[in-house]
Design an enzyme around this catalytic site. Structure first.
Site, PDB file in Angstrom:
ATOM      1  N   LYS A  87       1.144  -0.904  -0.594  1.00  0.00           N
ATOM      2  CA  LYS A  87       0.205   0.075  -0.172  1.00  0.00           C
ATOM      3  C   LYS A  87       1.231   1.076  -0.088  1.00  0.00           C
ATOM      4  CE  LYS A  87      -4.201   0.961   2.237  1.00  0.00           C
ATOM      5  NZ  LYS A  87      -4.990   0.623   3.289  1.00  0.00           N
ATOM      6  N   VAL A  88       0.907   2.174  -1.363  1.00  0.00           N
ATOM      7  CA  VAL A  88       1.606   3.214  -1.034  1.00  0.00           C
ATOM      8  C   VAL A  88       0.434   4.476  -0.907  1.00  0.00           C
ATOM      9  CG1 VAL A  88       3.405   2.179  -2.429  1.00  0.00           C
ATOM     10  CG2 VAL A  88       1.705   3.103  -3.690  1.00  0.00           C
TER      11      VAL A  88
END
Ligand code: E4P
Length: 217
Positions: free
Chosen positions: A83-84
């Site tokens: 997740k970014v």
């Protein structure tokens, strides 16, 4: 629509998973804090019994550090989605990790243009935050519908993962406008079964059954 559960509470995930309600899991730094667990350890435990995508979020802000963190998180299990955040550095990280074959969930999306960028960077998932838009009197559901239309216009395969779901109504509306996935806390997923007329009807059936004096077993 797939159901992801938005928590790092292993017991809560297990309970819903046993009911077949968990197609994946999302976590974030706040949820890791709430769990009181080590991110690598708790994420590994979740991946040991959830077969769908499990999102684990990087915490660096510069692309090179995000990429290194993402690679480390991806080593936990094959079903990790890194997740970014939706920043330029996050998009750079998304492109690199996606090209390496990792699933990437681009989070903290609040506009259709941001979602367009994430799709072009090869994101597996885009996470528009419904509840946080509603919190500032914007319509989170309009954003989901806009992203659906844009992705369909151009055949983007990035999945729309409706996040920051706060109510049962959010879930039904997401399904109506065509979100691919929704992620919600366990309490919201459990609340989907509730209806006042179900309770009222069951109460009446129980009263009438008692009057029959019968037993099934
Ligand atoms: C999504 O991936 C996020 O973890 C989450 O849905 C955020 O929800 P909140 O706005 O209720 O914190």
């Amino acid at each position: 629509m797939k159901f992801f559960v938005d928590t790092a509470d292993v017991d809560a995930i297990r309970e819903l998973n046993d009911l077949g309600m968990v197609d994946g899991v999302t976590t974030n730094p706040s949820l890791i804090l709430k769990s009181g667990r080590d991110i690598l350890e708790v994420t590994k435990e979740i991946c040991s019994f959830v077969s769908g995508p499990v999102s684990a979020e990087v915490v660096a802000l510069k692309a090179d550090e995000m990429i290194a963190e993402g690679r480390k998180l991806a080593e936990i299990a094959p079903n990790i989605a890194v997740k970014v955040p939706l920043t330029w550095d996050g998009l750079k990280t998304c492109k690199v990790l996606s090209d390496e074959g990792h699933m990437v969930n681009v989070t903290l999306c609040f506009s259709a243009n941001q979602a367009l960028l994430a799709a072009k960077a090869g994101a597996t998932f885009i996470s528009p935050f419904i509840g946080r838009l509603d919190d500032i009197n914007l319509d989170g559901m309009d954003l989901i519908a806009d992203i659906r239309a844009i992705y369909d216009n151009y055949g983007f395969e990035t999945q729309i993962l409706a996040a920051s779901i706060r109510t049962a109504n959010h879930v039904a509306q997401c399904a109506l406008v065509g979100a691919d996935v929704m992620t919600a806390p366990p309490s919201v997923i459990k609340s989907l079964a509730n209806h006042v007329l179900t309770d009222k009807g069951l109460d009446q059936f129980m009263k009438d059954w008692a009057k029959t004096g019968q037993k099934i077993i």
